[in-house]
Design a protein around this motif. Structure first.
Motif: not given
Length: 641
Positions: A444-463
């Protein structure tokens, strides 16, 4: 006529009886409530301390158990993280209603490739808080330093608000050597003064741009005819003749105050090393910041009565080995006492009905020193002595807060009711998932101009957000392919196993359509996939190349010195609720996440409550104040028969 005289006589007689019956009694004063959040106070730890009588019988918690009310435990919302939990405590609703679904979330319109999203500490609130409801109904509210009350918007502001401190610049550690000496005839109190030059950074680097240069002067105050440097003078210009802002002595903390723009700031500083003969020295200048407050006259009053915010303890410098544990604890204790003085100063005022306060000490200490899991790198360090020392640190934190609360309760007027809660508990962790690295490893592409998805964490949880065309700025995934991407992310997250136990690392993996189960299903702030790790694990959303997606965690260099250099760099710069020995943010139903609820005061019944919900705090306060709770509040008054 006689009838009128007779009636008048009876009326006067009744008035006299009423007057006699109330003679010597004070009229019923209006109810006042102090709500104090003790960040991170874990019910499982406090229960154990009280069970073994580790806290004094005359302390706050023991007294509240005997004479007030307390709950078996209090279940926080999910995610049990500071911003999320506090806003639920203050609104009486779940995150899907108030909108703060994480400490770190992606807001509508934000570009998904941003390294960090919007902080839950500043995200807009979508429902009424207890202080908004109280003010709407004619009550005066004083907010002191509490989460969510940062004065940035009307919903985050009370009648008077002294917001949580905001740093303007990080601390400075300077290695110094003498470059010039002279007799200091005109510098009162010193026999010799020498100018010091810095081998390293000698300025405050402001976050908003710009630098504040710092100049050091070595001084000898002994007047014995022998060079014996024992003082370092600090100033913001090179001319020592016009005075200086700080006088540092060895083994003493010194407060230096000065102005940055319109803000008065304070740097608590310390001589870490000083050779009295050569002048070779090392100086620590504490971070600077201010409290966003309203009205400005209230801030000025607090600054004058209590002092300027001393800033938080220096976690990064301790992690990098640039300050000692003792210095860190000095900072932590100073901050806790500062918070207590703020609350105490306002309790004694007359013009308030609801007062909120906040302590971070227990949370901060547990993040760094909660060493209770055999899989933690630090567990066997120093032949087990480290584990015992860290245990004492945890005890000290609870003991200190117990004492500070006791002093507040004793000093308060008799008409004041106290509600003491925490926002969540705390759990020890042994490993971290670098979730974006994990997604990248699975194609899964997570960086650059073609990001497909990205996770944002809060301790042991993430959206985890999919970068959908038309929904995200510069989205790349067609809407018709969203379901396919969600299914793929869910599949790979469920397959991640603990290499030791072979159990799934993510105990909960949910699609956005399933988030109603845990009440974080916000229509445009929640992720497309949500994951919550098993106790013992944390999650980092940092993008770090060249390291595995799973690493053991520690803040201490000697514990991870055997690991790859890039892993060491990652751990040395980690956040408290990311790479700490203790983290929070699991689902609120997990035992180690359970919070506390204690109360005492003239209107608080003496009773033991069963397990309650964090949503019950607001209705309970509202009933004490005799007002209606916030418009969407869901909980109940826990004191109701």
């Amino acid at each position: 006529m006689k009838s009128r005289i007779y009636t008048s006589t009876i009326y006067c007689f009744l008035l006299m009886l009423i007057s006699m019956s109330t003679f010597g009694q004070n009229p019923k004063q209006k109810t006042k409530v102090v709500l104090i959040s003790v960040d991170g106070a874990a019910d499982w730890i406090l229960d154990d301390l009280l069970k073994h009588k580790a806290l004094p019988e005359n302390g706050a918690f023991s007294k509240m158990k005997r004479k007030g009310a307390y709950a078996l435990n209090m279940i926080p919302v999910s995610i049990s993280a500071t911003a999320v939990s506090h806003i639920s405590l203050f609104t009486g609703v779940h995150p899907n209603i108030h909108g703060v679904v994480g400490n770190n979330i992606l807001m509508p319109g934000e570009e998904i490739k941003s390294p960090r999203g919007t902080s839950g500490f500043s995200a807009s609130l979508e429902t009424e808080t207890i202080w908004n409801a109280a003010m709407r109904q004619g009550k005066n509210v004083t907010n002191i330093n509490a989460v969510g009350q940062d004065n940035t918007t009307p919903e985050r502001r009370g009648t008077r608000t002294f917001g949580y401190g905001k740093k303007m610049a990080n601390s400075v550690v300077s290695d110094l050597t003498i470059s010039q000496t002279r007799t200091a005839v005109h510098v009162a109190g010193f026999e010799y003064v020498g100018k010091l030059s810095s081998k390293s950074r000698a300025f405050f680097k402001l976050f908003k741009g710009g630098e504040i240069p710092v100049f050091y002067f070595l001084a000898d105050s002994t007047f014995d005819g022998i060079t014996n440097y024992d003082t370092i003078l600090v100033d913001l210009d090179e001319n020592i003749d016009n005075g200086y802002i700080g006088k540092l002595k060895t083994n003493e903390w010194s407060e230096m105050t000065f102005e940055v723009g319109e803000q008065k700031v304070a740097s608590w500083s310390y001589i870490m090393d000083l050779n009295p003969r050569t002048g070779e020295s090392k100086v620590y200048l504490g971070a600077i910041g201010f409290n966003p407050s309203s009205p400005i006259s209230f801030k000025q009053k607090m600054d004058n009565k209590v002092g300027i915010w001393p800033c938080e303890q220096d976690n990064i410098k301790l992690s990098k080995g640039l300050i000692t544990e003792k210095m860190w604890f000095d900072q932590a204790e100073r901050l806790a006492k500062y918070y207590q003085k703020l609350i105490l100063s306002n309790i004694k005022e007359e013009n308030w009905d609801l007062l909120s306060g906040y302590f971070t000490l227990i949370d901060d200490v547990q993040h760094r020193f909660l060493l209770k899991d055999e899989r933690q790198l630090d567990y066997t360090m120093e032949n087990g002595d480290r584990r015992e020392r860290y245990e004492r640190y945890i005890f000290w934190a609870y003991q200190t807060i117990d004492s500070l609360l006791s002093e507040l309760i004793q000093a308060a007027p008799e008409d004041v009711n106290f509600i003491i809660v925490s926002d969540h508990g705390m759990a020890p962790i042994h490993s971290i998932v670098l979730i974006n690295k994990f997604l990248e490893d699975h194609g899964i592409n997570v960086k650059g101009d073609k990001v497909e998805a990205r996770a944002y964490s809060t301790g042991p949880a993430a959206h985890i957000y999919v970068n959908v065309m038309g929904r995200q700025k510069n989205g790349v995934v067609p809407k018709k392919e969203l379901s396919k991407h969600i299914d793929n992310i869910v599949k790979i997250c469920k397959e991640l196993k603990d290499p030791v136990t072979e159990l799934p690392v993510f105990q909960t993996v949910l699609k956005s359509s399933e988030l109603k189960k845990i009440q974080i299903d916000h229509p445009n702030r929640s992720g497309d996939v949500f994951v919550s790790a098993r106790i013992g694990w944390s999650i980092s959303s940092k993008l770090v190349s060249g390291i595995p997606s799973i690493v053991p965690n520690s803040f201490n260099k000697d514990s991870y010195s055997h690991l790859d250099k890039k892993v060491q760099q990652f751990l040395s710069s980690g956040f408290m609720n990311e790479t700490g020995l203790g983290v929070h943010g699991n689902l609120g139903t997990r035992r180690k996440m359970h919070a506390i609820f204690y109360a005492i005061g003239p209107d608080v019944p003496n009773r033991r409550l069963s397990s309650i919900s964090a949503l019950d705090v607001v209705p309970t306060i509202a009933e004490l104040l005799k007002i209606k709770p916030p418009k969407k509040a869901r909980g109940i008054d826990v004191f109701e028969n």
